[in-house]
Design an enzyme around this catalytic site. Structure first.
Site, PDB file in Angstrom:
ATOM      1  N   LEU A 127       3.993  -1.026  -5.871  1.00 32.07           N
ATOM      2  CA  LEU A 127       3.673  -2.372  -5.380  1.00 32.07           C
ATOM      3  C   LEU A 127       4.819  -2.912  -4.534  1.00 32.07           C
ATOM      4  O   LEU A 127       5.991  -2.796  -4.918  1.00 32.07           O
ATOM      5  CB  LEU A 127       3.439  -3.319  -6.568  1.00 32.07           C
ATOM      6  CG  LEU A 127       3.458  -4.827  -6.251  1.00 32.07           C
ATOM      7  CD1 LEU A 127       2.244  -5.216  -5.404  1.00 32.07           C
ATOM      8  CD2 LEU A 127       3.512  -5.667  -7.524  1.00 32.07           C
ATOM      9  N   SER A 128       4.485  -3.528  -3.402  1.00 33.09           N
ATOM     10  CA  SER A 128       5.447  -4.268  -2.579  1.00 33.09           C
ATOM     11  C   SER A 128       6.608  -3.358  -2.144  1.00 33.09           C
ATOM     12  O   SER A 128       6.371  -2.370  -1.468  1.00 33.09           O
ATOM     13  CB  SER A 128       5.927  -5.498  -3.358  1.00 33.09           C
ATOM     14  OG  SER A 128       6.596  -6.396  -2.519  1.00 33.09           O
ATOM     15  N   SER A 129       7.844  -3.636  -2.560  1.00 29.54           N
ATOM     16  CA  SER A 129       8.940  -2.731  -2.194  1.00 29.54           C
ATOM     17  C   SER A 129       8.688  -1.350  -2.788  1.00 29.54           C
ATOM     18  O   SER A 129       9.060  -0.333  -2.185  1.00 29.54           O
ATOM     19  CB  SER A 129      10.292  -3.282  -2.666  1.00 29.54           C
ATOM     20  OG  SER A 129      10.453  -3.165  -4.062  1.00 29.54           O
ATOM     21  N   ALA A 132       6.233   0.219  -0.429  1.00 25.98           N
ATOM     22  CA  ALA A 132       6.933   0.705   0.769  1.00 25.98           C
ATOM     23  C   ALA A 132       7.723   1.978   0.448  1.00 25.98           C
ATOM     24  O   ALA A 132       7.781   2.902   1.264  1.00 25.98           O
ATOM     25  CB  ALA A 132       7.851  -0.383   1.316  1.00 25.98           C
ATOM     26  N   ILE A 151       0.273  -0.327  -2.651  1.00 26.37           N
ATOM     27  CA  ILE A 151      -0.260  -1.655  -2.937  1.00 26.37           C
ATOM     28  C   ILE A 151       0.670  -2.698  -2.313  1.00 26.37           C
ATOM     29  O   ILE A 151       1.864  -2.760  -2.643  1.00 26.37           O
ATOM     30  CB  ILE A 151      -0.374  -1.897  -4.458  1.00 26.37           C
ATOM     31  CG1 ILE A 151      -1.203  -0.791  -5.121  1.00 26.37           C
ATOM     32  CG2 ILE A 151      -0.983  -3.270  -4.743  1.00 26.37           C
ATOM     33  CD1 ILE A 151      -1.187  -0.839  -6.646  1.00 26.37           C
TER      34      ILE A 151
END
Length: 300
Positions: A127-129, A132, A151
């Site tokens: 998720l998020s970082s 990425a 995500i």
């Protein structure tokens, strides 16, 4: 459903794993019903989260009990990043052979050896970082993964420093479509077969603009040779799912844009198939991304 205190007790520390150049922590969960040559899912938390809080909210260890899945939770240290974010935009942490990606690679190797994991069934999500960084891992070590799920994340190679990262998160700039796939191809010497890709994003995400979800899809379309509109669009738990199939008819990319959802992991905590628990960045929307991702990977 496990209580929060139960969840805290579920993960155990992975004490030893290679050289750890990225200086990360790692937790694992091996369910009692895990069978030899079973699958492994690597789960990367988001900013301000821990391995335990992400497991508790997403319900991955509950699903692991249900389906016999081993779990690996790399965890960021605040000494590396004050927000506990994975450093998906720092040059030393975005390339094969060093930094956080190599630490995660070493963790995976250790768990595969320790628990007789099927090396052809290793998957990664975040998720998020963490999303990425999932993009980073899929690009730099594609031979390790059968599939990845990103995500509220960003495409690989979209930023080289913190300032660029903030701009890209807002949906501005970034690599051109013609460069997106070459960034992945140039990150290793691998030539396929490539991991399948699942992309999830909130339609009202103001932290990471959902233009990034479409960029991730485009980054992998050329690689999977599925350019153009989706093969089909269908409804799953009331939400549109776009699917791209290759020439053999295999689903290689899926995308969910959850209308009205902000920044976080989509969960469905209630009902017979409920997983996880609502929390900050764990958003009750009536669809379990955890369960749907595992289904896409053939684990349920």
């Amino acid at each position: 459903m496990p209580t929060f205190s139960d969840s805290n007790d579920r993960l155990t520390v992975l004490k030893k794993f290679g050289t750890d150049p990225g200086s990360l922590h790692a937790d694992i969960y091996i369910p009692k019903n895990f069978a030899k040559n079973g699958p492994l899912v690597v789960v990367l938390h988001g900013s301000t989260q821990s391995a335990e809080s992400y497991d508790h909210g997403s319900g991955w260890s509950t699903l692991a009990d249900e389906c016999g899945i081993a779990l690996l939770y790399p965890e960021q240290r605040k000494t590396n990043n004050p927000l506990s974010s994975f450093n998906w935009f720092k040059s030393g942490d975005t390339e094969r052979g060093g930094g956080e990606p190599l630490s995660i690679r070493h963790m995976i190797k250790q768990v595969v050896e320790d628990h007789a994991i099927d090396p052809s069934r290793v998957f990664i999500t975040g998720l998020s970082s963490g999303g990425a960084m999932t993009s980073v891992m899929l690009a730099t070590y594609p031979e390790v993964f059968a599939g990845g799920a990103i995500i509220a994340g960003l495409p690989y190679g979209s930023a080289d420093n913190m300032m660029e990262a903030m701009v890209r998160m807002k949906g501005y700039g970034g690599p051109s479509d013609s460069k997106l796939d070459s960034l992945v191809r140039d990150a290793s010497t691998f030539d396929g077969p490539w991991p399948t890709i699942s992309v999830w994003h909130g339609g009202s995400d103001t932290t990471v603009n959902n233009a990034n979800a479409d960029s991730i899809v485009r980054q992998w379309q050329k690689i999977h040779k599925v350019e153009g509109p989706p093969t089909r669009v269908e409804e799953v738990d009331g939400f549109p799912r776009q699917v791209w199939c290759n020439d053999e008819g295999r689903e290689v990319i899926e995308e969910y844009i959850i209308k009205g959802m902000g920044h976080g992991t989509p969960i469905m905590a209630e009902g017979d198939e409920g997983l996880g628990e609502e929390d900050r960045f764990m958003l009750e929307v009536g669809i379990s991304s955890t369960r749907r991702i595992a289904h896409f990977w053939g684990l349920t």
